[in-house]
Write an enzyme that holds these catalytic residues in place. Structure first.
Site, mmCIF file in Angstrom:
data_model
loop_
_atom_site.group_PDB
_atom_site.id
_atom_site.type_symbol
_atom_site.label_atom_id
_atom_site.label_comp_id
_atom_site.label_asym_id
_atom_site.label_seq_id
_atom_site.Cartn_x
_atom_site.Cartn_y
_atom_site.Cartn_z
ATOM 1 C CE LYS A 160 43.661 41.564 54.685
ATOM 2 N NZ LYS A 160 42.426 40.814 54.956
ATOM 3 C CD GLU A 186 43.280 41.886 47.717
ATOM 4 O OE1 GLU A 186 42.218 42.320 48.169
ATOM 5 O OE2 GLU A 186 43.881 40.640 47.849
ATOM 6 N NE ARG A 187 36.798 40.305 47.143
ATOM 7 C CZ ARG A 187 37.859 40.338 47.894
ATOM 8 N NH1 ARG A 187 38.761 41.198 48.039
ATOM 9 N NH2 ARG A 187 37.898 39.340 48.810
#
Length: 487
Positions: A160, A186-187
């Site tokens: 993605k 997210e990271r």
């Protein structure tokens, strides 16, 4: 003579994790008001409910470490605000509008509330226009809408984020718009890598990044999407520019809302989701619109829990989208990148009135060919390709060549694959599919169509591979290799 500013001060009554109750004796702050506590107001609390005539309950947008009962809380007199203006371009911000790219804070900026109403229907544009991405499989089978919302659905690790970053690269190279990247839960390494990649690609000057990372409290992750929307609305309404809004990952927005709902003591709904999920998602999604001044086109990554597309988060997100791009773990394992499942993905734009008769007919024929191949896979697995009729064998050959032609080397993965990225126009992509369906490449090995740009590259690739295949009889073109192990 200026009137002295009267501060509305309250006192912390209780602290339970991120949930803070505050007592005000004079004036009760309205919902969404931002409160500040601690040294230099380092602890931010957003009011979410009024418990009685003197107490409010809020959710902390920062860590509550050091907050204790009896501490003084200051009412800022307004909601959370986001920075807007030309100065925010090429910069990276957190949910409070603080620059997090180690550069000096931008000077010439305005501040606007992150809570804004969607544009009224009278201002919305009603015409449908295509939004080209330069990625063959998307432009041919599930074209995106200018000013529309598109979702990238997939489980963990199917590509993605790679697909999102490739779209940023292609968009900013082609169009004079502004790109806003919103990282929700997210990271942090992904944000840092994206910043470096965009800088190296020379497209950072027309881009803004806003991050609420996965280690931040749920309140910050929940509001970072609204902050990014406020920035996007400024460029659309004030600068009259087209905006590409990329959200990675909208599921984390729903997840942050679920955490807040649980902390606030609301009764959970199906599968533990918050009862207000539909309203919260609509409040954000409805602000993404195509108006008379410009368009906000949004592409959103959607994590699908356990690859279950009936999950309420996926179902609610589906309902807002004009195009759904479904990523398949099976295709990724076969090396067909981008790993988009053409039969599960769809777009409301594929109608003859919008894409034209030729494009519509081609897309339908491609889907039909791939669907027939999917049905024949079981027979091939059990009995082998030889048991198929000549007509079915031709369908299989076409489908496999189409699958390989719809793969594409990406600019953002050049360093990993060693293949130079390709940008393919819609006309070239349609031309290639049409020629494959007409059996023009029936005598070419399937590998000649794998990871190429336009169809003309297949001839060069086939010629370069010929020395290895000279010893074979001329039936080399039949698609028998690697077919018997199809599962």
């Amino acid at each position: 003579m200026n009137k002295p500013i009267i501060l509305n001060l309250g006192t912390v009554v209780s602290v339970r994790g991120s949930v803070v109750d505050v007592r005000f004796d004079t004036h009760l702050p309205p919902i969404y008001t931002l409160l500040r506590a601690g040294e230099d107001g380092c602890i931010a609390i957003e009011v979410l409910s009024q418990l009685d005539a003197h107490r409010v309950r809020g959710i902390a947008l920062t860590s509550t470490q050091g907050l204790a009962r009896g501490m003084t809380v200051e009412d800022t007199g307004g909601p959370l605000q986001a920075p807007v203006g030309k100065e925010i371009l090429s910069r990276m911000f957190d949910v409070f509008g603080n620059a997090i790219d180690r550069l000096p804070a931008p000077s010439d900026i305005q501040w606007r509330s992150v809570h804004r109403a969607p544009p009224p229907l009278a201002r919305r544009s009603t015409k449908s226009e295509l939004f080209e991405t330069g990625i063959k499989v998307i432009d041919v089978l599930m074209p995106l809408e200018r000013g529309g919302k598109s979702g990238l659905f997939g489980g963990a690790g199917v590509g993605k984020t790679v697909l999102l970053t490739e779209m940023i690269h292609n968009m900013l190279g082609q169009q004079e718009g502004v790109s806003i990247f919103c990282g929700i839960g997210e990271r942090c390494r992904e944000g840092e890598e994206l910043y470096r990649d965009m800088n190296a690609a020379g497209v950072l000057e027309n881009m803004v990044m806003v991050f609420g990372q996965m280690n931040e409290p749920p309140g910050a992750r929940f509001r970072v999407g609204h902050a990014a929307m406020t920035m996007a609305e400024y460029f659309r309404d004030d600068e009259h520019r087209d905006v590409l809004l990329l959200v990675d990952n909208i599921f984390r927005f729903i997840q942050a809302g679920m955490e807040i709902s649980g902390l606030m003591g609301q009764m959970p709904s199906r599968l533990g989701y918050q009862p207000t999920m539909g309203t919260e998602l609509s409040g954000l999604e409805e602000r993404i619109a195509n108006t008379d001044t410009g368009a906000i086109t949004s592409i959103q990554a959607v994590y699908v829990p356990a690859d279950d597309f009936t999950d309420p988060a996926a179902v609610h997100t589906f309902s807002h989208l004009s195009a759904s791009i479904v990523l398949s773990r099976k295709r990724a394992s076969e090396g067909l990148f981008p790993a988009i499942d053409p039969l599960q993905s769809s777009s409301k734009m594929t109608t003859p009135g919008i894409v034209g008769e030729r494009h519509y007919a081609l897309a339908q024929e491609i889907r039909r060919t791939l669907a027939q191949y999917a049905e024949l896979k079981d027979i091939i697995a059990m009995l082998g390709l030889e048991q198929l009729s000549p007509e079915d064998r031709n369908v299989v050959g076409r489908a496999r060549r189409l699958e390989r032609f719809l793969t594409q080397p990406f600019f953002t993965t050049e360093q990993f694959t060693g293949l130079k990225g390709k940008l393919v126009s819609l006309e070239d992509a349609l031309d290639g599919c049409e020629r494959i369906l007409r059996d023009e490449f029936k005598d070419y090995p399937e590998s000649a169509l794998y990871m190429i740009g336009s169809i003309d590259e297949a001839k060069k690739k086939a010629d370069s591979e010929k020395p290895d295949t000279k010893a074979q009889p001329k039936s080399e073109a039949a698609p028998e290799p690697a077919l018997d192990h199809t599962d």
